[in-house]
Design a protein around this motif. Structure first.
Motif, PDB file in Angstrom:
ATOM      1  N   LEU A 119      -8.064  -0.410 -39.059  1.00  0.00           N
ATOM      2  CA  LEU A 119      -7.672   0.689 -38.175  1.00  0.00           C
ATOM      3  C   LEU A 119      -6.179   0.644 -37.861  1.00  0.00           C
ATOM      4  CD1 LEU A 119     -10.564   1.160 -35.573  1.00  0.00           C
ATOM      5  CD2 LEU A 119      -9.721   2.816 -37.239  1.00  0.00           C
ATOM      6  N   TYR A 120      -5.641  -0.557 -37.773  1.00  0.00           N
ATOM      7  CA  TYR A 120      -4.205  -0.689 -37.503  1.00  0.00           C
ATOM      8  C   TYR A 120      -3.388  -0.113 -38.658  1.00  0.00           C
ATOM      9  CZ  TYR A 120       0.378  -2.741 -36.709  1.00  0.00           C
ATOM     10  OH  TYR A 120       1.732  -2.920 -36.545  1.00  0.00           O
ATOM     11  N   GLU A 121      -3.787  -0.385 -39.879  1.00  0.00           N
ATOM     12  CA  GLU A 121      -3.070   0.144 -41.042  1.00  0.00           C
ATOM     13  C   GLU A 121      -3.158   1.667 -41.087  1.00  0.00           C
ATOM     14  OE1 GLU A 121      -4.881  -1.969 -44.231  1.00  0.00           O
ATOM     15  OE2 GLU A 121      -3.903  -3.878 -43.709  1.00  0.00           O
ATOM     16  N   LEU A 122      -4.322   2.206 -40.740  1.00  0.00           N
ATOM     17  CA  LEU A 122      -4.470   3.665 -40.690  1.00  0.00           C
ATOM     18  C   LEU A 122      -3.569   4.240 -39.601  1.00  0.00           C
ATOM     19  CD1 LEU A 122      -5.871   6.278 -41.567  1.00  0.00           C
ATOM     20  CD2 LEU A 122      -7.727   5.740 -39.954  1.00  0.00           C
ATOM     21  N   ALA A 123      -3.524   3.588 -38.450  1.00  0.00           N
ATOM     22  CA  ALA A 123      -2.667   4.054 -37.354  1.00  0.00           C
ATOM     23  C   ALA A 123      -1.194   4.019 -37.747  1.00  0.00           C
ATOM     24  CB  ALA A 123      -2.907   3.199 -36.108  1.00  0.00           C
ATOM     25  N   CYS A 124      -0.795   2.979 -38.465  1.00  0.00           N
ATOM     26  CA  CYS A 124       0.602   2.859 -38.904  1.00  0.00           C
ATOM     27  C   CYS A 124       0.997   3.977 -39.860  1.00  0.00           C
ATOM     28  CB  CYS A 124       0.847   1.495 -39.559  1.00  0.00           C
ATOM     29  SG  CYS A 124       0.873   0.127 -38.394  1.00  0.00           S
ATOM     30  N   SER A 125       0.042   4.427 -40.649  1.00  0.00           N
ATOM     31  CA  SER A 125       0.351   5.444 -41.658  1.00  0.00           C
ATOM     32  C   SER A 125       0.232   6.869 -41.141  1.00  0.00           C
ATOM     33  CB  SER A 125      -0.567   5.268 -42.878  1.00  0.00           C
ATOM     34  OG  SER A 125      -1.926   5.520 -42.528  1.00  0.00           O
ATOM     35  N   THR A 126      -0.372   7.038 -39.967  1.00  0.00           N
ATOM     36  CA  THR A 126      -0.627   8.403 -39.478  1.00  0.00           C
ATOM     37  C   THR A 126      -0.046   8.694 -38.098  1.00  0.00           C
ATOM     38  OG1 THR A 126      -2.779   7.715 -38.564  1.00  0.00           O
ATOM     39  CG2 THR A 126      -2.757   8.601 -40.821  1.00  0.00           C
ATOM     40  N   ARG A 127       0.385   7.667 -37.363  1.00  0.00           N
ATOM     41  CA  ARG A 127       0.856   7.861 -36.004  1.00  0.00           C
ATOM     42  C   ARG A 127       2.317   7.449 -35.837  1.00  0.00           C
ATOM     43  NH1 ARG A 127      -3.752   5.441 -31.873  1.00  0.00           N
ATOM     44  NH2 ARG A 127      -5.206   7.202 -31.969  1.00  0.00           N
ATOM     45  N   GLN A 128       2.984   8.063 -34.868  1.00  0.00           N
ATOM     46  CA  GLN A 128       4.328   7.610 -34.508  1.00  0.00           C
ATOM     47  C   GLN A 128       4.260   6.265 -33.807  1.00  0.00           C
ATOM     48  OE1 GLN A 128       5.743  10.987 -32.121  1.00  0.00           O
ATOM     49  NE2 GLN A 128       7.235  11.455 -33.718  1.00  0.00           N
ATOM     50  N   ILE A 129       3.327   6.119 -32.869  1.00  0.00           N
ATOM     51  CA  ILE A 129       3.130   4.873 -32.131  1.00  0.00           C
ATOM     52  C   ILE A 129       1.695   4.410 -32.392  1.00  0.00           C
ATOM     53  CG2 ILE A 129       3.183   3.752 -29.874  1.00  0.00           C
ATOM     54  CD1 ILE A 129       5.011   6.014 -28.909  1.00  0.00           C
ATOM     55  N   PRO A 130       1.500   3.404 -33.254  1.00  0.00           N
ATOM     56  CA  PRO A 130       0.141   3.007 -33.629  1.00  0.00           C
ATOM     57  C   PRO A 130      -0.694   2.481 -32.461  1.00  0.00           C
ATOM     58  CG  PRO A 130       1.750   2.128 -35.183  1.00  0.00           C
ATOM     59  CD  PRO A 130       2.526   2.680 -34.035  1.00  0.00           C
ATOM     60  N   VAL A 131      -0.092   1.620 -31.606  1.00  0.00           N
ATOM     61  CA  VAL A 131      -0.859   0.921 -30.579  1.00  0.00           C
ATOM     62  C   VAL A 131      -0.037   0.811 -29.300  1.00  0.00           C
ATOM     63  CG1 VAL A 131      -1.933  -1.271 -29.931  1.00  0.00           C
ATOM     64  CG2 VAL A 131      -2.133  -0.453 -32.275  1.00  0.00           C
ATOM     65  N   THR A 132      -0.670   1.062 -28.150  1.00  0.00           N
ATOM     66  CA  THR A 132      -0.013   0.801 -26.866  1.00  0.00           C
ATOM     67  C   THR A 132      -0.829  -0.149 -25.992  1.00  0.00           C
ATOM     68  OG1 THR A 132      -0.998   2.788 -25.903  1.00  0.00           O
ATOM     69  CG2 THR A 132       1.221   2.995 -26.791  1.00  0.00           C
TER      70      THR A 132
END
Length: 347
Positions: A119-132
């Motif tokens: 999920l982290y890799e998907l967030a990195c590829s699709t979001r400006q800010i993956p995790v807060t």
């Protein structure tokens, strides 16, 4: 609905509750956090629940101070204290810390089971800010450091056994809650919600009390739709926020009250978190900020509880007082608003 350790009911069929966060990032913060607890007690603004978000050990943990001074249900995040940047997370240390928390009177503990590399890799590829999420970021850091999957998922059965032994609730932390309204309900958010649902049902099958954290930043239009998904959990929801706009910096206590009211009315916020005006300013949260946040969250929760016929007495009393005193504000003070044109006394 579940009953926490000290008999507080939360969830469907219970009034909307509020949770206030405290915590120390360093030993220097301890005095200020104690002042906050003293002010909460002084002003009679005791929340239903309190989370200790301390990142460092204190001689006396803040969650114990909160419980002893205010008598509230208390919780914390499992990964915060055992984590280190050099070693990540060690299971035996986490396990012993969880037992320590239980023996010290914790009612619930947040655990980030859904912090995965995928999920982290998907967030990195699709979001400006993956995790807060701090706790979620710690878990992801640990998976990357040791090249294995989520440490808490690996030991979920041991966690369930401890939770049952000490009668605590597990709150499912949300790692990928959207950090802006534009990422709300994206693939990452929806996939994590689905994974949370699986973990929730597994723990419930073991007999564990479960709470769910979710949401974050989300527009009201998406929140109404997302509520339908969250209502599938059949367990109390304690969302982060929800904050329905990005343009409330310095006024996030107001934004949170708006989002929390809608979420609670739509059934996906059984506990409203107190959010301060400093949520996105980077400034230290003062005693006044904390009191203000509690007042806003209480008003949001009360508004929904009134609509559900849980808390009508105060509103009836104020309405009756306005009628008897012929003053719209319901106090004994003089009113300067309408003068001779006041409709309460003119006709």
């Amino acid at each position: 609905m579940i009953i926490l350790r000290n008999s507080l009911t939360i969830g469907q069929g219970a009034p909307v509750r509020i949770n206030c966060n405290i915590g120390c990032n360093s030993a220097d913060d301890y005095g200020l956090e104690i002042q906050k607890i003293e002010a909460i007690k002084k002003y009679g603004l005791v929340p239903d629940m309190m989370m200790d978000l301390s990142l460092v050990r204190m001689p006396k943990p803040m969650y114990r101070v909160g419980h002893e001074e205010l008598g509230v249900e208390v919780g914390t995040v499992l990964s915060y204290i055992p984590f280190s940047k050099s070693n990540g997370l060690d299971w035996e240390e986490c396990k012993q810390y969880l037992i320590e928390l239980c023996e010290n009177g914790i009612s619930f503990v947040t655990i980030h089971f859904t912090a995965t590399r995928e999920l982290y890799e998907l967030a990195c590829s699709t979001r400006q800010i993956p995790v807060t999420s701090r706790g979620g970021a710690m878990c992801i850091y640990d998976t990357r450091l040791h090249q294995y999957e989520n440490i808490f998922m690996q030991h979920i059965d041991e966690i369930a056994d401890i939770a049952l032994r000490y009668d605590i609730a597990i709150s499912l932390g949300t790692t990928f809650r959207p950090s802006n309204i534009f990422d709300a309900c994206d693939d990452v958010h929806l996939q994590e919600t689905d994974e949370q649902l699986k973990v929730c049902r597994y723990l419930q099958s073991k007999g564990v009390k479960v709470m769910v954290e979710n949401v974050g930043h989300i527009g009201l239009d998406k929140l109404e739709e997302h509520a339908k998904l969250l209502n599938q959990f059949n367990t109390p929801i304690m969302p982060l926020g929800p904050l329905p706009t990005e343009s409330a910096i310095g006024y996030d206590h107001v934004s949170n009250a708006i989002g929390g009211s809608f979420a609670a009315y739509w059934g996906c916020a059984h506990v409203i978190n107190c959010v301060t005006r400093q949520e996105h300013t980077g400034k230290r949260i003062t005693v006044d900020d904390t009191i203000e946040a509690i007042r806003c969250a209480r008003l949001a929760a009360h508004s929904v509880n009134v609509a559900r016929v849980f808390e009508l007495d105060e509103d009836r009393m104020l309405s009756d007082k306005r009628l008897s005193t012929k003053k719209c504000m319901g106090t004994n003070e003089s009113c300067v608003r309408c003068k001779d044109a006041c409709p309460l006394i003119m006709i």
